[in-house]
Design a protein around this motif. Structure first.
Motif, PDB file in Angstrom:
ATOM      1  N   ASP A 184     -32.722 -72.348 -34.526  1.00  0.00           N
ATOM      2  CA  ASP A 184     -31.771 -72.265 -35.636  1.00  0.00           C
ATOM      3  C   ASP A 184     -32.271 -73.102 -36.805  1.00  0.00           C
ATOM      4  O   ASP A 184     -32.698 -74.247 -36.630  1.00  0.00           O
ATOM      5  N   GLU A 185     -32.236 -72.535 -38.000  1.00  0.00           N
ATOM      6  CA  GLU A 185     -32.786 -73.215 -39.165  1.00  0.00           C
ATOM      7  C   GLU A 185     -31.724 -73.736 -40.120  1.00  0.00           C
ATOM      8  O   GLU A 185     -32.049 -74.282 -41.176  1.00  0.00           O
ATOM      9  N   ALA A 186     -30.459 -73.553 -39.787  1.00  0.00           N
ATOM     10  CA  ALA A 186     -29.407 -74.059 -40.670  1.00  0.00           C
ATOM     11  C   ALA A 186     -29.231 -75.567 -40.462  1.00  0.00           C
ATOM     12  O   ALA A 186     -29.620 -76.106 -39.437  1.00  0.00           O
ATOM     13  N   GLN A 215     -23.208 -79.264 -41.690  1.00  0.00           N
ATOM     14  CA  GLN A 215     -22.061 -78.385 -41.435  1.00  0.00           C
ATOM     15  C   GLN A 215     -20.986 -79.110 -40.624  1.00  0.00           C
ATOM     16  O   GLN A 215     -19.792 -79.001 -40.913  1.00  0.00           O
ATOM     17  N   ALA A 216     -21.434 -79.865 -39.618  1.00  0.00           N
ATOM     18  CA  ALA A 216     -20.475 -80.614 -38.793  1.00  0.00           C
ATOM     19  C   ALA A 216     -19.724 -81.642 -39.639  1.00  0.00           C
ATOM     20  O   ALA A 216     -18.508 -81.823 -39.489  1.00  0.00           O
ATOM     21  N   ALA A 237     -17.221 -79.958 -41.641  1.00  0.00           N
ATOM     22  CA  ALA A 237     -16.165 -79.403 -40.777  1.00  0.00           C
ATOM     23  C   ALA A 237     -15.274 -80.507 -40.205  1.00  0.00           C
ATOM     24  O   ALA A 237     -14.417 -80.230 -39.364  1.00  0.00           O
ATOM     25  N   GLY A 238     -15.486 -81.728 -40.636  1.00  0.00           N
ATOM     26  CA  GLY A 238     -14.565 -82.816 -40.275  1.00  0.00           C
ATOM     27  C   GLY A 238     -14.916 -83.569 -39.018  1.00  0.00           C
ATOM     28  O   GLY A 238     -14.029 -84.136 -38.374  1.00  0.00           O
ATOM     29  N   VAL A 239     -16.208 -83.633 -38.678  1.00  0.00           N
ATOM     30  CA  VAL A 239     -16.579 -84.263 -37.402  1.00  0.00           C
ATOM     31  C   VAL A 239     -16.129 -85.720 -37.317  1.00  0.00           C
ATOM     32  O   VAL A 239     -15.833 -86.228 -36.234  1.00  0.00           O
ATOM     33  N   PHE A 240     -16.024 -86.385 -38.472  1.00  0.00           N
ATOM     34  CA  PHE A 240     -15.620 -87.797 -38.430  1.00  0.00           C
ATOM     35  C   PHE A 240     -14.108 -87.976 -38.238  1.00  0.00           C
ATOM     36  O   PHE A 240     -13.640 -89.100 -38.067  1.00  0.00           O
ATOM     37  N   GLU A 241     -13.356 -86.891 -38.249  1.00  0.00           N
ATOM     38  CA  GLU A 241     -11.929 -86.994 -37.913  1.00  0.00           C
ATOM     39  C   GLU A 241     -11.743 -87.265 -36.422  1.00  0.00           C
ATOM     40  O   GLU A 241     -10.704 -87.783 -36.001  1.00  0.00           O
TER      41      GLU A 241
END
Ligand code: SF4
Ligand code: SF4
Ligand code: FES
Length: 242
Positions: free
Chosen positions: A187-189, A194-195, A198-202
């Motif tokens: 995967d190259e994205a 993105q994480a 997408a609010g990963v630190f919530e």
């Protein structure tokens, strides 16, 4: 037969009921070699032998994820939850709109899984084939791929349920679709970025998602990896000062 189950079932039909209520049913014990009954067996007995109740299911073998609900306060699959004789409470998944009784509307959260673009984002996947090592493939990628999209992790998530981060955080299940491609060497994205968006630190690392996941995915631990990577990339929002 001495043993039985007393089932307290959440009942609510928004088209006719002003408020939810609970109905209580006596369910005879089913003798089998395991000497356990599943939540699904209890629901099926009530539905077929006493009166209709609304619940969802398909596979009855822990695979489709459709029968998730909260039994005795713990989110999980009804067909995968074993019960002892005694009193047990059945409720819909916490935080989801109730359609009827134990059936909830999962569509908005389901969209979050697909909105992450979980497919392999590679311009030409066969131009440079990378070997995926055995442990990464079987221990990590295949494990995450076992997600049933049952939403049990959403019903237990303290970031969502206690901190009400529904708007800022896509939630643990959908975060796993990002994590899978983060680990995928093809995967190259930029899945770390993105994480972060997408609010990963919530996520407050309460660990509930890992504890309830019927697929055995180390959800919280995987999110911790993404948090660490995002912080190293300078993507962690600064703590708010008073
Ligand atoms: S560890 Fe994070 S994602 Fe998992 S349930 Fe707790 S707050 Fe939610
Ligand atoms: S990560 Fe586990 S608990 Fe969450 S939706 Fe997937 S299978 Fe269900
Ligand atoms: S009915 Fe499919 S997982 Fe329970």
């Amino acid at each position: 037969m001495a043993d039985s189950i007393t089932a307290k079932i959440f009942r609510y039909d928004p088209t006719v009921d002003e408020e939810p209520y609970y109905s209580t049913y006596e369910v005879p014990w089913v003798e089998d070699p395991t000497n356990k009954m599943t939540g699904m067996q209890v629901l099926q007995y009530i539905h077929e032998e006493i009166e209709p109740i609304a619940y969802d299911y398909s596979c009855i073998s822990g695979l489709c994820g459709r029968c998730s609900m909260v039994i005795d306060g713990i989110p999980g699959l009804a067909c995968w939850t074993t019960l002892e004789p005694g009193t047990h409470t059945f409720e819909p998944l916490t935080g989801f709109p109730v359609i009827k009784d134990l059936v909830v509307d999962r569509s908005a959260i389901k969209e979050r899984f697909t909105d992450t673009e979980p497919y392999n984002k590679t311009v030409n996947p066969i131009s440079e084939i990378k070997d995926i090592d055995y442990d990464l493939y079987w221990e990590t990628l295949e494990r995450i791929n076992m997600c049933r999209e049952c939403m049990s992790c959403y019903a237990s998530c303290q970031a969502l349920q206690m901190n009400n981060a529904w708007e800022k955080y896509i939630g643990p299940g959908a975060m796993m679709t990002i994590a899978q491609r983060y680990y995928d060497p093809h995967d190259e994205a930029n899945r770390v970025e993105q994480a972060a968006f997408a609010g990963v630190f919530e996520c407050i690392q309460c660990g509930n998602c890992t504890n309830v996941c019927p697929a055995g995915i180390p959800v919280a631990e995987t999110i911790a990896v993404l948090q660490k990577e995002a912080e190293a990339a300078g993507l962690k929002p600064e703590a708010k000062s008073e």
